[in-house]
Structure formats: C-alpha cells, structure tokens
Design an enzyme around this catalytic site. Sequence first.
Site, PDB file in Angstrom:
ATOM      1  N   TYR A  66     -39.238 -50.696  -9.291  1.00  0.00           N
ATOM      2  CA  TYR A  66     -38.686 -52.065  -7.976  1.00  0.00           C
ATOM      3  C   TYR A  66     -38.201 -52.134  -6.759  1.00  0.00           C
ATOM      4  CZ  TYR A  66     -35.572 -53.748 -12.895  1.00  0.00           C
ATOM      5  OH  TYR A  66     -35.506 -53.777 -13.976  1.00  0.00           O
ATOM      6  N   PHE A 216     -33.511 -61.029 -18.057  1.00  0.00           N
ATOM      7  CA  PHE A 216     -33.854 -62.279 -18.141  1.00  0.00           C
ATOM      8  C   PHE A 216     -33.675 -63.327 -19.140  1.00  0.00           C
ATOM      9  CE2 PHE A 216     -38.313 -60.728 -17.102  1.00  0.00           C
ATOM     10  CZ  PHE A 216     -38.429 -60.800 -15.188  1.00  0.00           C
ATOM     11  N   THR A 222     -35.792 -71.956 -21.753  1.00  0.00           N
ATOM     12  CA  THR A 222     -36.104 -72.686 -21.809  1.00  0.00           C
ATOM     13  C   THR A 222     -36.206 -74.158 -22.813  1.00  0.00           C
ATOM     14  OG1 THR A 222     -38.437 -72.200 -22.303  1.00  0.00           O
ATOM     15  CG2 THR A 222     -38.627 -71.761 -20.422  1.00  0.00           C
TER      16      THR A 222
END
Length: 289
Positions: A66, A216, A222
């Site tokens: 990261y 996530f 969605t």
Amino acid sequence: MTTNTSPAAAAGTWKLGSFEVNRLGYGAMRLMSTSDGGIRARETSIAVLRRAVELGVNHIDTAAFYFAGPRSANELINRALAPYDDLTITTKVGPGRDFTGAFYTARPDQLRNQVEENLRELGLDHLDVANYRIGQSLDRGTGSLAEGFGVLADLREKGMIRELGISNVAPEHLSEALEIAPVVCVQNQYGLTARREDDEIVRMCAERGIAFVPFFAVASGTGEDARVAEVARRHDATPAQVRLAWTLHQGPHVLAIPGTGDVAHLEQNVAAAALELTADDLKTLDGEG
C-alpha cells in the site's frame, strides 16, 4: 469481554488469536491517494490515523504494497502511531511491488523477505497478524496454498509472526490452511451484494471461532442502493454506515475495516459500530420486505 466505552467498541470485540480487538477497525489502503487521484498530504494521513485511535480503533490493517505517494502506508502508520500501545497491526503478504512499482505475486521463497519488509517499515520485531493473500486481483486465488502458508507457519514458529490469517480464498483453502497451522482470520471481499458466495466461508469461520474480515464492504456494494437509502433514512444514517452495520450484523466474529483518508468520513465510519439494524431493516436490505 473487556468493557470499553469508545465509539469503535460499540459493536463489541473479537479475538484474533491472542489479540482482542474492537470489531470496527481501520484499513490503511485508502491512505494512498485522494479521490481525484492526487497524492494525499502526509499530514492528513497522519491525522486520520491518530483520530482513528482516539475513537477507539485498535485494529489497523495494512500492507507493504500500500503506497501513499513516496511512502508506504506502513511507514505512515509507524510515523503516526508507533510504539503501537494497545494496537493490533495486521499485515498481508503474497502480493508485492518490484523496484518499478509493478505488482508481482511472491514465490514461497520470497515471503520471508516480504515479512521482513513489513517489520522494517512498521518498526516491529514481530508481526501481530500476517495474512497470506493468494492472487493479485479480486478473483479468488486458485491452487494449493500449502507451500506458501507453510513458510509463514515456520516464521511463526521462529517468533517473527504471532498469528496467521489467509486472504482472497475459497472454503477449501481454509480447510487446507488449518491442516498446517492455526488460522485466526479470513480476509475476503464481501458485502451486502458482493461475493455473497462467501456466506459459506462466513459460516465456516463462525463454527471454528475464526474472524471473518471483509474488505471493500462499502465500496463494492451495488444493486440495492434504493433499499440501503430507505434504511439509512429510518436511522438518519449514511448509506455507508448502513452497509457497515449490515456487515457487523452477519455475526459476532465478523469484523469491519473500512478505509478512508478523510477525518470526517472516518468519524462516520466508526459511528456505524453503534448502528443497530432491526429485523425489518435486515429484511429490507435483503429484498424481503
């Protein structure tokens, strides 16, 4: 369980092996850049990390690959939070970046170097929890993880790692890993409408007392925006808070590690630990009401 009145403790705690953590933690990936692609100021990233700890976050998820501009997230965590009093730092190995910045998947013989890289950047003499992540993308890793996980199990025996986890895996990988060494957590992409095939792994982890740690959980949701918005209105909450609350409602062993590079957004995320969804809310979110 330990009594803790901090905002991050509102959803309770869980043990990652020998480490007890609040179920609402923080993921360091979003320290990397601003939403428009610009590099986030180092000072802002440090402020976010320190505010997270002030709010009671005691589980920080990170990795050497990261990057936040010229620095890795690990180095920012070191600068902001060392010597990590009462914090559990979870890292992951498997993916890496070469000298050009390109991603690669480590061979088993490269994993020790990745562990040492995390130790060096974080300024630690051991890793609290190291997740072995298989594959580079969000697609599930395939094939056996035995050789690579075995390397990490050996480093655990040597004292370089305290606890082990696995990431980006299917149910058979969990069974395989447990034949080699104790597993304290499974970290996969998972959310209200993302990778729901992992409902099976969530159940497997519950049966074995293993933490399931979705990544996530907010960003990948969605297809149910209207339902989420309806529940958010009922609680005067944000859609992100509802998604996080849904995640935490999947079981006492399910943790959340939302990431952000904004202090205000961080405070909203942590507040989701106290959001209690009703049975009607859960039916609405699952399309049953």
